[in-house]
Scaffold this motif. Sequence first.
Motif, mmCIF file in Angstrom:
data_model
loop_
_atom_site.group_PDB
_atom_site.id
_atom_site.type_symbol
_atom_site.label_atom_id
_atom_site.label_comp_id
_atom_site.label_asym_id
_atom_site.label_seq_id
_atom_site.Cartn_x
_atom_site.Cartn_y
_atom_site.Cartn_z
ATOM 1 N N ASN A 184 -19.734 -38.126 -57.087
ATOM 2 C CA ASN A 184 -20.493 -39.155 -57.801
ATOM 3 C C ASN A 184 -21.986 -38.871 -57.735
ATOM 4 N N ASN A 188 -24.333 -38.248 -60.949
ATOM 5 C CA ASN A 188 -25.481 -39.109 -61.227
ATOM 6 C C ASN A 188 -26.765 -38.310 -61.372
ATOM 7 N N GLN A 367 -25.818 -47.338 -67.023
ATOM 8 C CA GLN A 367 -24.690 -48.155 -66.581
ATOM 9 C C GLN A 367 -23.650 -47.298 -65.879
ATOM 10 N N ARG A 368 -23.434 -46.092 -66.391
ATOM 11 C CA ARG A 368 -22.475 -45.195 -65.752
ATOM 12 C C ARG A 368 -22.982 -44.776 -64.372
ATOM 13 N N GLU A 370 -24.928 -46.568 -62.493
ATOM 14 C CA GLU A 370 -24.767 -47.751 -61.648
ATOM 15 C C GLU A 370 -23.320 -47.909 -61.196
ATOM 16 N N ASN A 371 -22.375 -47.692 -62.102
ATOM 17 C CA ASN A 371 -20.956 -47.788 -61.746
ATOM 18 C C ASN A 371 -20.593 -46.767 -60.672
ATOM 19 N N ASN A 372 -21.108 -45.547 -60.821
ATOM 20 C CA ASN A 372 -20.839 -44.513 -59.821
ATOM 21 C C ASN A 372 -21.446 -44.880 -58.468
ATOM 22 N N GLU A 373 -22.660 -45.437 -58.504
ATOM 23 C CA GLU A 373 -23.308 -45.852 -57.256
ATOM 24 C C GLU A 373 -22.515 -46.963 -56.573
ATOM 25 N N ASN A 374 -22.044 -47.934 -57.367
ATOM 26 C CA ASN A 374 -21.260 -49.030 -56.801
ATOM 27 C C ASN A 374 -19.949 -48.514 -56.217
ATOM 28 N N GLU A 375 -19.312 -47.573 -56.934
ATOM 29 C CA GLU A 375 -18.074 -47.004 -56.419
ATOM 30 C C GLU A 375 -18.330 -46.275 -55.106
#
Length: 396
Positions: A184, A188, A367-368, A370-375
């Motif tokens: 990830n 990113n 957004q992608r 951010e999604n990777n960071e959250n995951e």
Amino acid sequence: MGRSERVVATIESLLESGAITGHKDGNYGSLYPRVDEFGSVGVPFLTAKSLRDGNIDIDGAPRLAEEKANKLRFGFIEPGDILLSHNATIGRVAVVPEFIGRLLIGTSLTYFRVNPKKLSARYFAAYLAGLDFQNQLKAMMSHTTRNQVPITAQRRLRIVVPPLPEQHAIASVLGTLDDKIELNRRMNETLEALARSLFKSWFVEATQSALPKGWRDGTVDDEFNLTMGQSPPGESYNETDDGIPFYQGRTDFGFRYPTARVFCTAPTRFANAGDTLVSVRAPVGSVNLAAEKCSVGRGVAAVRHKSGSRSYTYYFMRSLELDFARFEAEGTVFGSINKADFHAIKRATPPSALVEAFEKLVFPIDQRIENNENESRTLAALRDALLPKLLSGELR
């Protein structure tokens, strides 16, 4: 394998029994490099700042001149060594990857070189990064007057040592999560590089010869709303999740989002989710995004384009690197930039339609990210929750 086979041992006892064959930091006294001995070429010189989220930023490390490096006796590390930050920034851990050439550490890092027949490097690194060992570091620091854990003190700290096959099994489980987190991270970095390239093409290179039609000369104040931070009362700070996240400077900044470590019950200035955070004191110009509403101290400013465009704001602030560097260099004791100087930074102002088009194109990329960071944060939390259960034998 039963739980009776697990041994709780001090690092010192492992040293005596030969489980660890190397335990050292960098060079002290006259051997410690001077500022003028660093440059853009030479041997990478790692400090605590080089470690972030279990990774080592070798490319971003300062270089020590070969002539000076040849005179040093200590601090040369090898692939597979485990690094621990023990001075100023405490408790960061990473395993040294394969690299070409030589690699040095400073006195803010300890390296451990393990005997693979008795101790798994990845297991050992996972244990050092786990809650039990980190709590031991904090307890050790509470008994010192300086923010450090010297090597002699480290040797008294304890680790749980299961049989080697079980160490490898634990390392494999945790390593799978770490590998996904690393994937990830690389994804990113690629996505952000793409977005920054688009911004440079649309808004920097487009104005290098002359202003295109519809553009005008302007300043940061023309385009952005800026909130300079203000520090709340010191007694309102805590690390027990009471109140809202508080950022005094860049200490907790990450690749894209800061880590909520300090909280505040009496906030005075705020940043909203999606605002760009910019460090305005020592050093000037580090950039992150607010993941949630938070409090900002005097070392941080919150910025948002007047249209509300968050992606445009973030990449615009990243593009001001040279402007921020000027204020860092001009500081008498340490660099800083005030609100008036921040507002006065000159930049060409593009048509609003162009900002909207950029936002529409790049926001999905962000957004992608951010999604990777959250995951990755979820996976890291899972890893930290699994570690004590794997160590205790509760999970097999």
